[in-house]
Scaffold this motif. Structure first.
Motif, PDB file in Angstrom:
ATOM      1  N   THR A 223       6.982   3.345   2.202  1.00  0.00           N
ATOM      2  CA  THR A 223       7.501   4.531   1.319  1.00  0.00           C
ATOM      3  C   THR A 223       8.342   3.712   0.083  1.00  0.00           C
ATOM      4  OG1 THR A 223       8.215   5.747   3.253  1.00  0.00           O
ATOM      5  CG2 THR A 223       9.126   6.746   1.174  1.00  0.00           C
ATOM      6  N   GLU A 224       8.786   2.670   0.220  1.00  0.00           N
ATOM      7  CA  GLU A 224       9.694   1.919  -0.619  1.00  0.00           C
ATOM      8  C   GLU A 224       8.637   1.400  -1.402  1.00  0.00           C
ATOM      9  OE1 GLU A 224      12.602   2.165  -0.862  1.00  0.00           O
ATOM     10  OE2 GLU A 224      12.873   0.842  -2.833  1.00  0.00           O
ATOM     11  N   LEU A 225       7.438   0.942  -0.990  1.00  0.00           N
ATOM     12  CA  LEU A 225       6.638   0.078  -1.945  1.00  0.00           C
ATOM     13  C   LEU A 225       5.630   1.186  -2.660  1.00  0.00           C
ATOM     14  CD1 LEU A 225       4.596  -2.816   0.182  1.00  0.00           C
ATOM     15  CD2 LEU A 225       5.549  -2.904  -2.166  1.00  0.00           C
ATOM     16  N   LYS A 226       5.420   2.172  -2.230  1.00  0.00           N
ATOM     17  CA  LYS A 226       4.642   3.276  -2.722  1.00  0.00           C
ATOM     18  C   LYS A 226       5.157   3.549  -4.100  1.00  0.00           C
ATOM     19  CE  LYS A 226       2.969   5.734   0.835  1.00  0.00           C
ATOM     20  NZ  LYS A 226       3.093   6.891   1.877  1.00  0.00           N
ATOM     21  N   LYS A 227       6.480   3.423  -4.417  1.00  0.00           N
ATOM     22  CA  LYS A 227       7.093   3.800  -5.668  1.00  0.00           C
ATOM     23  C   LYS A 227       6.539   2.659  -6.775  1.00  0.00           C
ATOM     24  CE  LYS A 227      11.460   5.168  -3.448  1.00  0.00           C
ATOM     25  NZ  LYS A 227      12.520   4.783  -3.065  1.00  0.00           N
ATOM     26  N   THR A 228       6.053   1.564  -6.373  1.00  0.00           N
ATOM     27  CA  THR A 228       5.883   0.219  -7.440  1.00  0.00           C
ATOM     28  C   THR A 228       4.475  -0.065  -7.242  1.00  0.00           C
ATOM     29  OG1 THR A 228       6.915  -1.106  -5.777  1.00  0.00           O
ATOM     30  CG2 THR A 228       8.524  -0.274  -7.740  1.00  0.00           C
ATOM     31  N   ALA A 229       3.946   0.091  -6.060  1.00  0.00           N
ATOM     32  CA  ALA A 229       2.474  -0.326  -5.885  1.00  0.00           C
ATOM     33  C   ALA A 229       1.546   0.492  -5.566  1.00  0.00           C
ATOM     34  CB  ALA A 229       2.718  -1.168  -4.658  1.00  0.00           C
ATOM     35  N   THR A 230       0.128   0.262  -6.127  1.00  0.00           N
ATOM     36  CA  THR A 230      -0.958   1.121  -5.793  1.00  0.00           C
ATOM     37  C   THR A 230      -1.865   0.200  -5.315  1.00  0.00           C
ATOM     38  OG1 THR A 230      -2.328   2.888  -6.599  1.00  0.00           O
ATOM     39  CG2 THR A 230      -1.629   1.071  -8.192  1.00  0.00           C
ATOM     40  N   SER A 231      -3.300   0.589  -5.127  1.00  0.00           N
ATOM     41  CA  SER A 231      -4.513  -0.214  -5.052  1.00  0.00           C
ATOM     42  C   SER A 231      -5.610   0.118  -5.902  1.00  0.00           C
ATOM     43  CB  SER A 231      -5.060   0.004  -3.774  1.00  0.00           C
ATOM     44  OG  SER A 231      -5.709   1.400  -3.662  1.00  0.00           O
ATOM     45  N   LEU A 232      -6.519  -0.539  -6.185  1.00  0.00           N
ATOM     46  CA  LEU A 232      -7.780  -0.235  -7.128  1.00  0.00           C
ATOM     47  C   LEU A 232      -8.756   1.142  -6.866  1.00  0.00           C
ATOM     48  CD1 LEU A 232      -8.966  -3.961  -7.659  1.00  0.00           C
ATOM     49  CD2 LEU A 232      -7.328  -2.398  -9.188  1.00  0.00           C
ATOM     50  N   LYS A 233      -8.426   1.168  -5.310  1.00  0.00           N
ATOM     51  CA  LYS A 233      -9.223   2.498  -5.016  1.00  0.00           C
ATOM     52  C   LYS A 233      -8.458   3.509  -5.378  1.00  0.00           C
ATOM     53  CE  LYS A 233     -10.488   4.370  -0.525  1.00  0.00           C
ATOM     54  NZ  LYS A 233     -10.367   4.249   0.940  1.00  0.00           N
ATOM     55  N   LEU A 234      -7.165   3.563  -5.007  1.00  0.00           N
ATOM     56  CA  LEU A 234      -6.184   4.812  -5.376  1.00  0.00           C
ATOM     57  C   LEU A 234      -6.367   5.051  -6.886  1.00  0.00           C
ATOM     58  CD1 LEU A 234      -3.175   4.052  -2.925  1.00  0.00           C
ATOM     59  CD2 LEU A 234      -5.137   5.825  -2.769  1.00  0.00           C
ATOM     60  N   GLU A 235      -6.617   4.217  -7.621  1.00  0.00           N
ATOM     61  CA  GLU A 235      -6.537   4.652  -9.192  1.00  0.00           C
ATOM     62  C   GLU A 235      -7.742   4.738  -9.616  1.00  0.00           C
ATOM     63  OE1 GLU A 235      -3.518   4.597 -10.951  1.00  0.00           O
ATOM     64  OE2 GLU A 235      -2.738   4.333  -9.004  1.00  0.00           O
ATOM     65  N   SER A 236      -9.206   4.286  -8.725  1.00  0.00           N
ATOM     66  CA  SER A 236     -10.414   4.605  -9.405  1.00  0.00           C
ATOM     67  C   SER A 236     -11.012   5.834  -8.570  1.00  0.00           C
ATOM     68  CB  SER A 236     -11.104   3.454  -9.219  1.00  0.00           C
ATOM     69  OG  SER A 236     -10.718   2.535  -8.895  1.00  0.00           O
ATOM     70  N   ALA A 237     -12.215   6.052  -8.627  1.00  0.00           N
ATOM     71  CA  ALA A 237     -12.929   7.217  -8.141  1.00  0.00           C
ATOM     72  C   ALA A 237     -13.295   7.000  -6.880  1.00  0.00           C
ATOM     73  CB  ALA A 237     -14.294   7.485  -8.998  1.00  0.00           C
TER      74      ALA A 237
END
Ligand code: BTN
Length: 326
Positions: A223-237
């Protein structure tokens, strides 16, 4: 290059066309039965290789796994970074393995990947989450002829190369957060940890550890990391092919490492400044023993960040944890 790399290279070079078994056996000096056996092994790893009695072999698709021979077959022979690639299914940290190789006297350019790390480490003693098959977790051994004060150049050059590779492969708007993070839309997708061994004021060897959150899902982050981190998959299609990205990252890293070696760090610094999301912002940088607050102005020749403090002084900062003041 070993047999599997050569077969995969020949199939890749042929593209949509097939390569005959006779041609492969002549080229590699093996019997057709031996070629067939290697192809069967590659198939069991998930490579979809079509075999037609008359036309030969055709590579239809490759699995989403890191296969050292396959990665090698896609890099130019002249390339220093990735001239030797080793892939582990699981390890503590890829940098632990590179450290051992360094002590054993292995030449620079060896790259160690792991599908999963049990003790992945980040900067400032943080843990680096490295779930199996979802990211690129790897370390590179470098033996640059640079002074200790110039070692930041390695991180900056790696950052510039990594950003370029990510943007080229995913078309995502990737930016740099000083000193070593790659961001997409303000969230971190990749980080770099450079660890050094120095003798007097010279770098004996450097281990550049790179972690890219490629195909992680939202529930792979705390939950903590989710605020500042993401993945390439989550940001792409959709999912991003890891092997293809790995090849691109190694090629770009090789290009920027060559610039550092050739005394062309200025070119790297220019590209860095162009893509750095930190320049021009009011920041607080926390280091082990102090903190600096001010406006991030530019990058110095040695790779340090120049910060104009509230008292008007220009402070040079080598590393630390950056918070952007809103
Ligand atoms: C950071 O942003 O804090 C740096 C993260 C670096 C993580 C990579 S993953 C491969 C290599 N092995 C490690 O244990 N760490 C680096």
């Amino acid at each position: 290059m070993n047999i599997d790399s050569q077969i995969l290279k020949a199939l890749r070079n042929a593209g949509e066309a097939s390569v005959s078994g006779v041609e492969l056996s002549q080229k590699l000096g093996l019997t057709r039965a031996a070629i067939w056996a290697r192809v069967s092994d590659l198939r069991s790893l998930g490579y979809e290789i079509e075999a037609q009695p008359h036309s030969g072999y055709r590579l239809v698709s490759a699995p989403d796994l890191l296969h050292a021979d396959d990665l090698l077959s896609q890099l130019p022979r002249s390339q220093k970074i990735g001239r030797d690639i080793r892939v582990f299914q699981e390890t503590t940290s890829t940098s632990d393995i590179v450290e051992k190789l360094a002590r054993d006297g292995v030449d620079e350019g060896v790259v160690v990947f792991a599908e999963a790390q049990t003790k992945g480490r980040g900067r400032l003693g943080r843990k680096w989450v490295s779930p199996a098959g979802k990211g690129l977790w790897f370390s590179i051994l470098l033996r640059p002829r640079i002074r200790l004060q110039e070692a930041t150049q390695l991180t900056i050059a790696s950052c510039v190369a990594l950003r370029r590779a990510i943007q080229a492969e995913t078309e995502l708007p990737a930016t740099i957060k000083w000193p070593n993070d790659i961001l997409v839309r303000g969230k971190k997708v990749a980080g770099i940890l450079t660890e050094l061994r120095a003798e007097l004021d010279r770098v004996a060897y450097a281990m550049v550890g790179i972690g890219v959150d490629v195909n992680l899902n939202a529930n792979d982050f705390s939950t903590e990391l989710k605020k500042t981190a993401t993945s390439l998959k989550l940001e792409s299609a959709g999912p991003v092919p890891r092997a293809q990205l790995a090849v691109r990252v190694l090629s770009e890293l090789d290009a920027d490492y060559a610039r550092v070696r050739d005394g062309e760090f200025e070119r790297v610094a220019d590209e860095w400044e162009k893509h750095c999301a930190t320049i021009g912002l009011e920041v607080t940088i926390r280091m082990a023993d102090r903190q600096v607050r001010g406006r991030a102005e530019s990058l110095a020749e040695d790779g340090s960040l120049l910060v104009r403090t509230e008292h008007g002084h220009l402070e040079s900062v080598i590393g630390g944890d950056v918070t952007v003041e809103k």
